[in-house]
Design an enzyme around this catalytic site. Structure first.
Site, PDB file in Angstrom:
ATOM      1  N   ASP A 175       0.830  -1.190   0.000  1.00  0.00           N
ATOM      2  CA  ASP A 175       0.000   0.000   0.000  1.00  0.00           C
ATOM      3  C   ASP A 175       0.874   1.253   0.000  1.00  0.00           C
ATOM      4  O   ASP A 175       1.853   1.347   0.751  1.00  0.00           O
ATOM      5  CB  ASP A 175      -0.891  -0.019   1.245  1.00  0.00           C
ATOM      6  CG  ASP A 175      -1.785   1.190   1.355  1.00  0.00           C
ATOM      7  OD1 ASP A 175      -2.671   1.342   0.506  1.00  0.00           O
ATOM      8  OD2 ASP A 175      -1.576   1.989   2.290  1.00  0.00           O
ATOM      9  N   GLU A 188       1.673  -0.416  -5.005  1.00  0.00           N
ATOM     10  CA  GLU A 188       0.733   0.649  -5.319  1.00  0.00           C
ATOM     11  C   GLU A 188       1.617   1.879  -5.513  1.00  0.00           C
ATOM     12  O   GLU A 188       2.125   2.439  -4.531  1.00  0.00           O
ATOM     13  CB  GLU A 188      -0.271   0.877  -4.185  1.00  0.00           C
ATOM     14  CG  GLU A 188      -1.281   1.950  -4.534  1.00  0.00           C
ATOM     15  CD  GLU A 188      -2.209   2.295  -3.383  1.00  0.00           C
ATOM     16  OE1 GLU A 188      -3.352   2.682  -3.646  1.00  0.00           O
ATOM     17  OE2 GLU A 188      -1.778   2.201  -2.211  1.00  0.00           O
TER      18      GLU A 188
END
Length: 715
Positions: free
Chosen positions: A347, A383
């Site tokens: 993330d 990401e």
């Protein structure tokens, strides 16, 4: 206290955390700036502290001891002493019980009625709170990591063969009628036969689990009657969250992995190492902040009371500190070696790459992972953005990494929405985004292609809403993205209009077929294959209810679409032309008279530069040769496939698409046409120069069975 319980041995500084060796437990905790550390032991209920032990041994900034009477299941926490001096980055407060960053199991839930903040309520963070929070604090649990894995083997699906299914452990299983009620919403539920059967019949190869590291529910959400459903609020990087456990044992997670592996499915974890649940300077003191705030977090250089916030959550972990890097690497290795997971999706990975300020793809984080013999061998997905300056880094991660390709999402959404002038952008995205990945020697599978993900509209909502509808989140509909590139097909939300419902179904077929037949690695959001809706909510992070949970009660149209998605996945898996390991070159193949790839106008001619740059162009054709030059199987044999034509029409009008003249002996058969309810075209063949009737807002796939001819020649 008995004499036996008062015995404390020096212990060892490694490994960090609580380690049971069959006779006792070794405890080790890093703190660079602490002046004193106490280990607190609790009774089985976690409500009563039964012993407090000062850790007198310190080796290389590791505080440690060994308890020969330590036992499995023991609940514990730490109190760490040092200066409470926020303006210089120190926030020690021994009145707050702290979680061990290396805890492998965390017990209980955080009770916000207790004083978990280091400062006095109603005052600023320079004040000091002397109240004890232990009664409502989370506790660590000593566990045995032994597990009978038997003949468990990671599937090791090659990247080019991978199809990812992003799911939420609870949301995917909570309403499944065939899963026993006590297992719904749990790891055991995901490991159950009905759940695995759905995944296998669908045809995906990997599940990407939204965060399962132990996380907490934000105080402000609980006050509004909501929960942190997504879980991007980690506080324990080694402990699987018990809210998804039917048994409370970490072995339940391991059993889930083992069963998914037995079904040939890989397990990828969505991990949140960029920040923690302790928030900004006004957040609670739960673990890292009280253990050593100045070491664990990025602080503003000239104002160490405040945090560098590259994540939008209030804090950022300090990747420049060697012990923080060690924490993350130890965590990754633990999940690979002890939990047998197959990869990670990081993330806000750009935040992990920041050393001084700018994103640096040569940072220590990537260097350490690349040389690690364990971590470097699993699937690594970035990401590739954060909220800091220069944080959008799509295409800039090192070799060995794949990336969520936000440019793919935006291009495909915009094209099928009907925006003009996008055919050149779409062409790059359909063929693996060579403009982003080829220059560094990466392959098409560096691109994780997706149209929808947990963050944003579901596929059903993407074709049903022009605007977000997040009122249920309690933030005045101000949260969530405004740039959705969605189209409601004429009416906002549910409608009884059959024409609009048919158009929405066609748009869903267009989007899913495009995704599954593009070069790169497709990722499907769980439930998209069955028409899951969040009723226009594009930021359902706090909706732990039927807004987010997947309904398995399917309407006939949902069943038809599920069958269509299965067909598209099967088409992809049966034809290596959709799973190339190298980029197209646009060159003529030796002795074949055709190019490996040709872009066509509706007139059947090759695209010109002028046509690529046309602002009104919404139609194009993609011809791919089954003579896959340079592609070989595991035994080194050349890979051959059928020729394919992909025809795209995002216009609101029908058109006749002239089929190419080369190869002259082609016998084209339509195998997919999204204009038809089931995505099937009535049987029929087309010759070069024939016109294919391509309906408005539709896509067709035609094949020339070259592979059979090649096989006959080889015989």
């Amino acid at each position: 206290m008995s004499e036996q319980r008062s015995v404390v041995w020096p212990g060892e500084p490694y490994p960090l955390g609580a380690t049971w060796d069959g006779e006792g437990v070794n405890f080790a905790l890093f703190s660079e700036n602490a002046e004193k550390v106490e280990l607190c032991l609790f009774d089985p209920t976690g409500r009563r502290e039964i012993e407090r032990i000062e850790l007198r041994e310190q080796t290389d900034q590791i505080w440690h001891c060994y308890l020969p009477y330590g036992r499995l299941g023991q609940l514990y926490g730490y109190r760490v002493y040092g200066p409470y001096d926020p303006e210089n980055g120190h926030r020690f407060n021994p009145n707050k019980l702290l979680l061990d960053p290396y805890a492998k199991s965390i017990a209980g839930s955080l009770d916000w009625r207790h004083p978990h903040f280091g400062y006095r309520p109603g005052e600023d963070d320079l004040s000091f709170d002397e109240r004890d929070n232990a009664a409502g604090a989370l506790k660590c649990r000593v566990v045995d990591t032994a597990f009978t894995w038997g003949d468990d083997r990671p599937p090791r699906t090659p990247w080019h063969d991978t199809i990812i299914y992003e799911l939420h452990v609870k949301g995917f299983t909570r309403l499944h009628p065939e899963i026993p009620p006590h297992l719904r919403g749990t790891y055991a539920g995901l490991a159950s036969a009905p759940a695995i059967e759905h995944l296998k019949r669908l045809g995906v190869t990997a599940v990407e689990l939204m965060p399962v590291h132990f996380f907490i529910d934000d105080k402000h959400l609980l006050e509004r009657g909501l929960r942190n459903y997504w879980g991007y609020n980690s506080i324990g990087f080694f402990a699987p969250d018990t809210r998804y456990s039917a048994t409370g044992s970490i072995n339940e997670f391991k059993t889930m992995v083992k069963r998914l592996h037995s079904a040939g499915l890989e397990v990828i974890l969505d991990v949140v190492y960029n920040h923690t649940a302790e928030g900004n300077h006004l957040g609670p003191t739960l673990s890292f902040r009280g253990i050593d705030n100045a070491a664990y977090y990025r602080l503003v250089p000239d104002d160490r009371r405040h945090y560098m916030d590259y994540t939008g959550t209030g804090n950022t972990l300090n990747m420049m500190h060697p012990r923080v890097l060690q924490l993350i690497m130890d965590s990754l290795r633990y999940w690979i070696l002890e939990m047998h997971v197959d990869g990670f999706r990081f993330d806000l990975a750009s935040a992990l790459a920041r050393e001084l300020h700018d994103v640096d793809k040569l940072s220590a984080f990537f260097d350490i992972i690349r040389q690690d013999p364990v971590i470097s061998q699993v699937k690594l997905i970035a990401e590739p953005w954060d909220v800091g300056e220069g944080g959008y880094q799509v295409g800039n991660f090192p070799v060995g990494w794949t990336e969520w390709n936000g440019k793919y999402r935006d291009a495909v959404r915009s094209y099928w929405k009907g925006d003009g002038g996008l055919v050149d952008e779409l062409a790059y995205r359909l063929t693996g985004s060579s403009d982003l990945y080829e220059r560094d020697g990466r392959r098409p599978y560096a691109s994780i292609n997706f149209v929808t993900a947990h963050d944003g509209f579901t596929l059903q909502d993407l074709v049903s809403y022009n605007e977000k509808h997040n009122e249920a989140n309690g933030e005045g509909n101000r949260d969530g993205h405004d740039d959705n590139r969605s189209w409601n097909c004429g009416v906002e939300g549910p409608t009884g209009d059959r024409n609009i419902r048919r158009l929405r179904a066609r748009q869903k077929r267009n989007l899913m077929a495009t995704l599954l037949l593009s070069q790169g690695v497709p990722m499907i959001l769980h439930g998209d294959e069955m028409g899951r809706t969040q009723h226009g909510n594009n930021n359902a992070y706090c909706q732990d209810n039927e807004t987010s949970w997947l309904s398995w009660d399917l309407a006939p149209t949902d069943r038809n679409f599920l069958a269509f998605v299965r067909r598209m996945i099967r088409l992809r898996r049966e034809h290596p032309i959709f799973r190339r390991r190298s980029f197209f070159q646009g060159r003529r193949l030796r002795g074949a008279g055709v190019k490996d790839i040709t872009w066509l106008t509706p007139d059947g001619d090759e695209m010109t530069d002028e046509e690529w740059n046309s602002s009104f162009a919404r139609s194009l054709g993609l011809q791919m040769s089954g003579l896959l030059e340079g592609e070989h199987d595991a035994q080194g044999r050349p890979i051959r496939d059928d020729d394919f034509l992909l025809l795209f029409n995002a216009h609101h009008e029908d058109l006749s698409f002239v089929l190419p003249q080369i190869p002259a002996d082609a016998r084209w058969e339509a195998v997919v046409d999204t204009a038809h309810a089931a995505g099937l075209k009535p049987a029929g063949f087309y010759k070069p120069g024939d016109a294919y009737p391509l309906k408005a807002r539709s896509m067709a796939v035609l094949t020339n069975a070259r592979r059979e001819t090649l096989e006959e020649e080889e015989e």
